[in-house]
Design a protein around this motif. Sequence first.
Motif, PDB file in Angstrom:
ATOM      1  N   MET A   1       0.845  -1.171   0.000  1.00  0.00           N
ATOM      2  CA  MET A   1       0.000   0.000   0.000  1.00  0.00           C
ATOM      3  C   MET A   1       0.888   1.231   0.000  1.00  0.00           C
ATOM      4  SD  MET A   1      -1.863   0.634   3.771  1.00  0.00           S
ATOM      5  CE  MET A   1      -2.180  -1.070   4.013  1.00  0.00           C
ATOM      6  N   ASN A   2       0.476   2.272  -0.692  1.00  0.00           N
ATOM      7  CA  ASN A   2       1.264   3.489  -0.768  1.00  0.00           C
ATOM      8  C   ASN A   2       1.093   4.329   0.503  1.00  0.00           C
ATOM      9  OD1 ASN A   2      -1.136   4.969  -0.986  1.00  0.00           O
ATOM     10  ND2 ASN A   2      -1.021   5.093  -3.207  1.00  0.00           N
ATOM     11  N   ILE A   3       1.826   5.423   0.591  1.00  0.00           N
ATOM     12  CA  ILE A   3       1.816   6.248   1.798  1.00  0.00           C
ATOM     13  C   ILE A   3       0.416   6.774   2.095  1.00  0.00           C
ATOM     14  CG2 ILE A   3       2.655   8.405   2.827  1.00  0.00           C
ATOM     15  CD1 ILE A   3       5.324   7.878   1.343  1.00  0.00           C
ATOM     16  N   GLU A   4      -0.255   7.312   1.096  1.00  0.00           N
ATOM     17  CA  GLU A   4      -1.584   7.874   1.324  1.00  0.00           C
ATOM     18  C   GLU A   4      -2.568   6.821   1.843  1.00  0.00           C
ATOM     19  OE1 GLU A   4      -5.173  10.220  -1.042  1.00  0.00           O
ATOM     20  OE2 GLU A   4      -3.261   9.906  -2.049  1.00  0.00           O
ATOM     21  N   SER A   5      -2.559   5.640   1.241  1.00  0.00           N
ATOM     22  CA  SER A   5      -3.448   4.563   1.696  1.00  0.00           C
ATOM     23  C   SER A   5      -3.105   4.125   3.109  1.00  0.00           C
ATOM     24  CB  SER A   5      -3.347   3.361   0.757  1.00  0.00           C
ATOM     25  OG  SER A   5      -3.785   3.693  -0.537  1.00  0.00           O
ATOM     26  N   ALA A   6      -1.821   4.059   3.416  1.00  0.00           N
ATOM     27  CA  ALA A   6      -1.391   3.653   4.757  1.00  0.00           C
ATOM     28  C   ALA A   6      -1.862   4.661   5.803  1.00  0.00           C
ATOM     29  CB  ALA A   6       0.127   3.517   4.798  1.00  0.00           C
ATOM     30  N   LEU A   7      -1.721   5.939   5.494  1.00  0.00           N
ATOM     31  CA  LEU A   7      -2.149   6.972   6.438  1.00  0.00           C
ATOM     32  C   LEU A   7      -3.669   6.948   6.622  1.00  0.00           C
ATOM     33  CD1 LEU A   7       0.183   9.932   5.383  1.00  0.00           C
ATOM     34  CD2 LEU A   7       0.460   8.353   7.309  1.00  0.00           C
ATOM     35  N   LYS A   8      -4.395   6.713   5.538  1.00  0.00           N
ATOM     36  CA  LYS A   8      -5.853   6.614   5.645  1.00  0.00           C
ATOM     37  C   LYS A   8      -6.259   5.421   6.508  1.00  0.00           C
ATOM     38  CE  LYS A   8      -7.118   8.972   1.382  1.00  0.00           C
ATOM     39  NZ  LYS A   8      -7.653   8.842   0.017  1.00  0.00           N
ATOM     40  N   GLU A   9      -5.561   4.303   6.353  1.00  0.00           N
ATOM     41  CA  GLU A   9      -5.870   3.133   7.173  1.00  0.00           C
ATOM     42  C   GLU A   9      -5.580   3.418   8.652  1.00  0.00           C
ATOM     43  OE1 GLU A   9      -4.572  -1.521   7.654  1.00  0.00           O
ATOM     44  OE2 GLU A   9      -4.706  -0.689   5.629  1.00  0.00           O
ATOM     45  N   ALA A  10      -4.488   4.105   8.922  1.00  0.00           N
ATOM     46  CA  ALA A  10      -4.163   4.451  10.309  1.00  0.00           C
ATOM     47  C   ALA A  10      -5.211   5.411  10.887  1.00  0.00           C
ATOM     48  CB  ALA A  10      -2.772   5.056  10.391  1.00  0.00           C
ATOM     49  N   MET A  11      -5.729   6.311  10.080  1.00  0.00           N
ATOM     50  CA  MET A  11      -6.763   7.248  10.549  1.00  0.00           C
ATOM     51  C   MET A  11      -8.078   6.543  10.837  1.00  0.00           C
ATOM     52  SD  MET A  11      -6.051  10.347  11.262  1.00  0.00           S
ATOM     53  CE  MET A  11      -7.659  11.154  11.246  1.00  0.00           C
ATOM     54  N   ALA A  12      -8.247   5.333  10.331  1.00  0.00           N
ATOM     55  CA  ALA A  12      -9.469   4.572  10.595  1.00  0.00           C
ATOM     56  C   ALA A  12      -9.469   3.965  11.996  1.00  0.00           C
ATOM     57  CB  ALA A  12      -9.638   3.470   9.543  1.00  0.00           C
ATOM     58  N   VAL A  13      -8.342   4.036  12.687  1.00  0.00           N
ATOM     59  CA  VAL A  13      -8.260   3.523  14.059  1.00  0.00           C
ATOM     60  C   VAL A  13      -9.188   4.362  14.935  1.00  0.00           C
ATOM     61  CG1 VAL A  13      -6.735   3.272  16.059  1.00  0.00           C
ATOM     62  CG2 VAL A  13      -5.903   2.668  13.770  1.00  0.00           C
ATOM     63  N   GLU A  14      -9.972   3.697  15.757  1.00  0.00           N
ATOM     64  CA  GLU A  14     -10.899   4.400  16.649  1.00  0.00           C
ATOM     65  C   GLU A  14     -10.139   5.405  17.513  1.00  0.00           C
ATOM     66  OE1 GLU A  14     -14.413   5.596  18.345  1.00  0.00           O
ATOM     67  OE2 GLU A  14     -14.218   4.163  16.703  1.00  0.00           O
ATOM     68  N   GLY A  15     -10.598   6.648  17.496  1.00  0.00           N
ATOM     69  CA  GLY A  15     -10.004   7.700  18.313  1.00  0.00           C
ATOM     70  C   GLY A  15      -8.863   8.448  17.652  1.00  0.00           C
ATOM     71  N   ALA A  16      -8.527   8.109  16.406  1.00  0.00           N
ATOM     72  CA  ALA A  16      -7.407   8.769  15.725  1.00  0.00           C
ATOM     73  C   ALA A  16      -7.666  10.259  15.552  1.00  0.00           C
ATOM     74  CB  ALA A  16      -7.146   8.115  14.373  1.00  0.00           C
ATOM     75  N   ILE A  17      -6.672  11.046  15.902  1.00  0.00           N
ATOM     76  CA  ILE A  17      -6.716  12.500  15.717  1.00  0.00           C
ATOM     77  C   ILE A  17      -5.930  12.880  14.465  1.00  0.00           C
ATOM     78  CG2 ILE A  17      -5.996  14.724  16.673  1.00  0.00           C
ATOM     79  CD1 ILE A  17      -6.309  13.415  19.474  1.00  0.00           C
ATOM     80  N   GLY A  18      -4.778  12.261  14.309  1.00  0.00           N
ATOM     81  CA  GLY A  18      -3.923  12.542  13.160  1.00  0.00           C
ATOM     82  C   GLY A  18      -2.816  11.526  13.068  1.00  0.00           C
ATOM     83  N   VAL A  19      -2.253  11.411  11.870  1.00  0.00           N
ATOM     84  CA  VAL A  19      -1.187  10.441  11.617  1.00  0.00           C
ATOM     85  C   VAL A  19      -0.196  11.050  10.636  1.00  0.00           C
ATOM     86  CG1 VAL A  19      -2.442   9.278   9.748  1.00  0.00           C
ATOM     87  CG2 VAL A  19      -0.688   8.036  11.005  1.00  0.00           C
ATOM     88  N   ALA A  20       1.072  10.669  10.802  1.00  0.00           N
ATOM     89  CA  ALA A  20       2.116  11.151   9.899  1.00  0.00           C
ATOM     90  C   ALA A  20       3.139  10.046   9.678  1.00  0.00           C
ATOM     91  CB  ALA A  20       2.816  12.371  10.494  1.00  0.00           C
ATOM     92  N   LEU A  21       3.756  10.081   8.506  1.00  0.00           N
ATOM     93  CA  LEU A  21       4.929   9.255   8.229  1.00  0.00           C
ATOM     94  C   LEU A  21       6.099  10.221   8.196  1.00  0.00           C
ATOM     95  CD1 LEU A  21       6.181   6.495   7.498  1.00  0.00           C
ATOM     96  CD2 LEU A  21       5.822   7.101   5.090  1.00  0.00           C
ATOM     97  N   VAL A  22       7.108   9.958   9.032  1.00  0.00           N
ATOM     98  CA  VAL A  22       8.168  10.937   9.268  1.00  0.00           C
ATOM     99  C   VAL A  22       9.543  10.315   9.052  1.00  0.00           C
ATOM    100  CG1 VAL A  22       9.103  12.565  10.970  1.00  0.00           C
ATOM    101  CG2 VAL A  22       6.669  11.946  11.047  1.00  0.00           C
ATOM    102  N   ASP A  23      10.432  11.093   8.461  1.00  0.00           N
ATOM    103  CA  ASP A  23      11.835  10.717   8.331  1.00  0.00           C
ATOM    104  C   ASP A  23      12.564  11.328   9.523  1.00  0.00           C
ATOM    105  OD1 ASP A  23      14.623  10.805   7.797  1.00  0.00           O
ATOM    106  OD2 ASP A  23      14.248  10.683   5.644  1.00  0.00           O
ATOM    107  N   TYR A  24      13.102  10.482  10.428  1.00  0.00           N
ATOM    108  CA  TYR A  24      13.719  11.030  11.628  1.00  0.00           C
ATOM    109  C   TYR A  24      15.130  11.553  11.406  1.00  0.00           C
ATOM    110  CZ  TYR A  24      15.626   6.277  12.421  1.00  0.00           C
ATOM    111  OH  TYR A  24      16.242   5.064  12.307  1.00  0.00           O
ATOM    112  N   GLU A  25      15.706  11.339  10.243  1.00  0.00           N
ATOM    113  CA  GLU A  25      16.998  11.969   9.949  1.00  0.00           C
ATOM    114  C   GLU A  25      16.800  13.432   9.597  1.00  0.00           C
ATOM    115  OE1 GLU A  25      19.355   9.805   7.126  1.00  0.00           O
ATOM    116  OE2 GLU A  25      19.690   8.166   8.532  1.00  0.00           O
TER     117      GLU A  25
END
Length: 121
Positions: A1-25
């Motif tokens: 799944m691509n980034i957008e689909s992954a973030l949408k799936e994570a937002m489907a979690v009950e109680g989700a406020i927001g989600v991000a994919l982050v590069d920690y470098e």
Amino acid sequence: MNIESALKEAMAVEGAIGVALVDYESGMSLGTIGGGGVLDLDIAAAGNTEVVRAKMRTLATLGIDDTIEDILITLGDQYHVIRLLPTDRGSLFLYLALDRSRANLALARHSLKRVENHLEI
């Protein structure tokens, strides 16, 4: 799944406020969804980059040869879950903010792991 689909799936979690994919470098978000007026995800992503870096430095200083699965920060009203992706996929983490009154932390962690496993970078 691509980034957008992954973030949408994570937002489907009950109680989700927001989600991000982050590069920690770099501290930069590769994608975000949600947040609204409750949370600025770009600022949160940059700040949590420092949390990840600090924990990695601490493990190295202690000589602990292991990997971080996730980091949990509990606030009065929210949970913040930082899920590191395996290093063979880069220096990335998923960041999920949850409304504590509506979220099931165990299910949220399980859902993030599923998203991680299906995410294609």
